[in-house]
Each structure stands twice: as C-alpha cells, then as structure tokens.
Design a protein around this motif. Structure first.
Motif, PDB file in Angstrom:
ATOM      1  N   GLU A  87     -21.933  23.404   8.275  1.00 49.16           N
ATOM      2  CA  GLU A  87     -23.097  24.293   8.414  1.00 49.16           C
ATOM      3  C   GLU A  87     -24.353  23.495   8.771  1.00 49.16           C
ATOM      4  OE1 GLU A  87     -23.248  27.625   8.625  1.00 49.16           O
ATOM      5  OE2 GLU A  87     -21.070  27.380   8.605  1.00 49.16           O
ATOM      6  N   GLU A  88     -24.552  22.370   8.095  1.00 53.10           N
ATOM      7  CA  GLU A  88     -25.725  21.537   8.374  1.00 53.10           C
ATOM      8  C   GLU A  88     -25.620  20.929   9.776  1.00 53.10           C
ATOM      9  OE1 GLU A  88     -29.446  20.511   7.643  1.00 53.10           O
ATOM     10  OE2 GLU A  88     -28.241  21.671   6.243  1.00 53.10           O
ATOM     11  N   TRP A  89     -24.397  20.531  10.178  1.00 53.08           N
ATOM     12  CA  TRP A  89     -24.206  19.951  11.512  1.00 53.08           C
ATOM     13  C   TRP A  89     -24.483  20.997  12.590  1.00 53.08           C
ATOM     14  CZ3 TRP A  89     -24.604  15.384  13.323  1.00 53.08           C
ATOM     15  CH2 TRP A  89     -24.129  15.079  14.598  1.00 53.08           C
ATOM     16  N   LYS A  90     -24.087  22.241  12.363  1.00 49.75           N
ATOM     17  CA  LYS A  90     -24.383  23.318  13.319  1.00 49.75           C
ATOM     18  C   LYS A  90     -25.887  23.498  13.479  1.00 49.75           C
ATOM     19  CE  LYS A  90     -20.170  26.021  12.690  1.00 49.75           C
ATOM     20  NZ  LYS A  90     -19.582  27.256  12.147  1.00 49.75           N
ATOM     21  N   LYS A  91     -26.626  23.409  12.371  1.00 48.91           N
ATOM     22  CA  LYS A  91     -28.090  23.511  12.432  1.00 48.91           C
ATOM     23  C   LYS A  91     -28.674  22.342  13.223  1.00 48.91           C
ATOM     24  CE  LYS A  91     -28.567  25.730   7.925  1.00 48.91           C
ATOM     25  NZ  LYS A  91     -29.059  25.524   6.549  1.00 48.91           N
ATOM     26  N   THR A  92     -28.142  21.158  12.975  1.00 51.27           N
ATOM     27  CA  THR A  92     -28.606  19.977  13.714  1.00 51.27           C
ATOM     28  C   THR A  92     -28.351  20.156  15.197  1.00 51.27           C
ATOM     29  OG1 THR A  92     -28.223  18.513  11.819  1.00 51.27           O
ATOM     30  CG2 THR A  92     -28.295  17.475  14.001  1.00 51.27           C
ATOM     31  N   MET A  93     -27.164  20.580  15.557  1.00 52.50           N
ATOM     32  CA  MET A  93     -26.822  20.766  16.973  1.00 52.50           C
ATOM     33  C   MET A  93     -27.703  21.840  17.611  1.00 52.50           C
ATOM     34  SD  MET A  93     -24.742  18.416  17.506  1.00 52.50           S
ATOM     35  CE  MET A  93     -24.256  18.791  19.161  1.00 52.50           C
ATOM     36  N   ALA A  94     -27.962  22.933  16.909  1.00 50.38           N
ATOM     37  CA  ALA A  94     -28.831  23.985  17.436  1.00 50.38           C
ATOM     38  C   ALA A  94     -30.233  23.436  17.678  1.00 50.38           C
ATOM     39  CB  ALA A  94     -28.876  25.178  16.481  1.00 50.38           C
ATOM     40  N   SER A  95     -30.721  22.626  16.756  1.00 49.53           N
ATOM     41  CA  SER A  95     -32.045  22.015  16.905  1.00 49.53           C
ATOM     42  C   SER A  95     -32.079  21.089  18.125  1.00 49.53           C
ATOM     43  CB  SER A  95     -32.391  21.233  15.638  1.00 49.53           C
ATOM     44  OG  SER A  95     -33.534  20.441  15.838  1.00 49.53           O
ATOM     45  N   LEU A  96     -31.019  20.315  18.314  1.00 47.51           N
ATOM     46  CA  LEU A  96     -30.968  19.394  19.466  1.00 47.51           C
ATOM     47  C   LEU A  96     -30.876  20.163  20.782  1.00 47.51           C
ATOM     48  CD1 LEU A  96     -28.586  16.661  18.005  1.00 47.51           C
ATOM     49  CD2 LEU A  96     -31.087  16.613  18.165  1.00 47.51           C
ATOM     50  N   LYS A  97     -30.089  21.216  20.807  1.00 52.38           N
ATOM     51  CA  LYS A  97     -29.957  22.019  22.023  1.00 52.38           C
ATOM     52  C   LYS A  97     -31.251  22.745  22.363  1.00 52.38           C
ATOM     53  CE  LYS A  97     -24.994  22.432  21.807  1.00 52.38           C
ATOM     54  NZ  LYS A  97     -23.829  23.257  21.570  1.00 52.38           N
ATOM     55  N   ALA A  98     -32.100  22.932  21.349  1.00 50.15           N
ATOM     56  CA  ALA A  98     -33.397  23.582  21.566  1.00 50.15           C
ATOM     57  C   ALA A  98     -34.472  22.569  21.949  1.00 50.15           C
ATOM     58  CB  ALA A  98     -33.808  24.342  20.309  1.00 50.15           C
ATOM     59  N   GLY A  99     -34.059  21.323  22.214  1.00 46.13           N
ATOM     60  CA  GLY A  99     -35.020  20.317  22.668  1.00 46.13           C
ATOM     61  C   GLY A  99     -35.328  19.225  21.663  1.00 46.13           C
ATOM     62  N   GLY A 100     -34.667  19.244  20.515  1.00 50.33           N
ATOM     63  CA  GLY A 100     -34.895  18.213  19.511  1.00 50.33           C
ATOM     64  C   GLY A 100     -34.343  16.862  19.950  1.00 50.33           C
ATOM     65  N   GLN A 101     -34.681  15.834  19.205  1.00 48.67           N
ATOM     66  CA  GLN A 101     -34.191  14.487  19.483  1.00 48.67           C
ATOM     67  C   GLN A 101     -33.520  13.937  18.234  1.00 48.67           C
ATOM     68  OE1 GLN A 101     -37.953  12.730  20.685  1.00 48.67           O
ATOM     69  NE2 GLN A 101     -37.273  12.743  22.808  1.00 48.67           N
ATOM     70  N   PHE A 102     -32.663  12.945  18.444  1.00 46.47           N
ATOM     71  CA  PHE A 102     -31.934  12.319  17.340  1.00 46.47           C
ATOM     72  C   PHE A 102     -32.091  10.823  17.497  1.00 46.47           C
ATOM     73  CE2 PHE A 102     -28.436  11.132  14.629  1.00 46.47           C
ATOM     74  CZ  PHE A 102     -28.307  12.186  13.736  1.00 46.47           C
ATOM     75  N   PHE A 103     -32.532  10.164  16.439  1.00 51.36           N
ATOM     76  CA  PHE A 103     -32.858   8.746  16.528  1.00 51.36           C
ATOM     77  C   PHE A 103     -31.874   7.877  15.762  1.00 51.36           C
ATOM     78  CE2 PHE A 103     -36.682  11.076  17.446  1.00 51.36           C
ATOM     79  CZ  PHE A 103     -37.130  10.429  18.585  1.00 51.36           C
ATOM     80  N   CYS A 104     -31.707   6.671  16.268  1.00 49.65           N
ATOM     81  CA  CYS A 104     -30.796   5.695  15.687  1.00 49.65           C
ATOM     82  C   CYS A 104     -31.321   5.206  14.342  1.00 49.65           C
ATOM     83  CB  CYS A 104     -30.649   4.516  16.650  1.00 49.65           C
ATOM     84  SG  CYS A 104     -29.491   3.260  16.076  1.00 49.65           S
TER      85      CYS A 104
END
Length: 147
Positions: free
Chosen positions: A79-96
C-alpha cells in the motif's frame, strides 16, 4: 572526490567502516561511522557514479539495496509502495540514500539535507531514473503504435 570519504554532517575524515547487517536488509551491510560526531551512513565509491568528479552524480547502476530492486523492504509494504509510485508518476522525485546520514527515527530512515527539501545537495536514485526511463519508453511506444 570531495565528500565521498568525509562525514556528511561534520566533514571529518576520521571514520571507520562497520560490518553491521541490518534487520531485513534495509541498510547496507557495511556502514561508515564518524569518530567526531557519531554520524553513520552508507558509504559509496565515486567510481560507481556516472561522473566521479560530480559530488551528487547518480550511480551507473542501482545500488545493492535500492528501493526499486525486486523484493526490496520498501516494496514489501504494497500500500505504501503504491502511494510512492503514484507520487512519482505525478511528478515526484526519488533520491539516493548512499552517503546520507542514517536516521532510523525518520519515516524514510535517512536524514536528507533540509529534510529532503534541499534537492541541490541530493542525488537522484538510479533505480528511479531507470523506472522513469522505462515508463517514458512505454509511453512513446504506445504513441507510435496508436499513430
């Protein structure tokens, strides 16, 4: 390269590598600790980045404990990963997380600069970049197929 061999908090080079396997493999097996301020972080080799002279260059390949690798602890909470993916697909970024102070009390497990708001001092995650590139390729292929 300035920074890779220094504490990310106090810039000290008085460090020690510690073999400390983390439960569930969330953190890297080997972490580095600072003798001066007791900060701990996951070390990295600048040669593994696309530009070893650039302090915040992304890695050539996803790291050994990247959130985007199959079976990662991050993906275990679907569930949390789905939220993360939705945020990224909406233009979010993910940092190392490599080279970032470890903070088990933080929601994401790390103390990013300015709590993640100072993106100029953060490197984009290679797993995220690869995922984004694959999505863009699929989108382009779909557009081409639909003519």
């Amino acid at each position: 390269m300035k920074g890779a061999d220094q504490c990310p908090r106090c810039a000290s080079r008085r460090t020690v590598d510690i073999d400390a396997p983390s439960p569930g493999g969330f953190y890297a097996r080997v972490i580095r600790g600072c003798h001066n301020c007791q900060t701990i972080w996951e070390p990295f080799d600048p040669a593994d980045t696309i530009d070893p002279k650039e302090r915040y260059a992304s890695f050539i390949e996803p790291c050994n404990n990247c959130a985007f690798r199959p079976g990662s602890p991050e993906q275990g909470d679907t569930e949390e990963w789905k939220k993360t993916m939705a945020s990224l697909k909406a233009g979010g970024q993910f940092f190392c997380h490599k080279g970032v102070p470890i903070d088990p009390q933080n929601d994401n497990g790390f103390a990013y600069p300015a709590d993640g708001k100072d993106t100029a001092r953060m490197r984009l995650c290679r797993g995220f970049i690869n995922m984004w590139a694959q999505n863009m390729l699929k989108q382009k292929e779909a557009e081409t197929a639909n003519g």
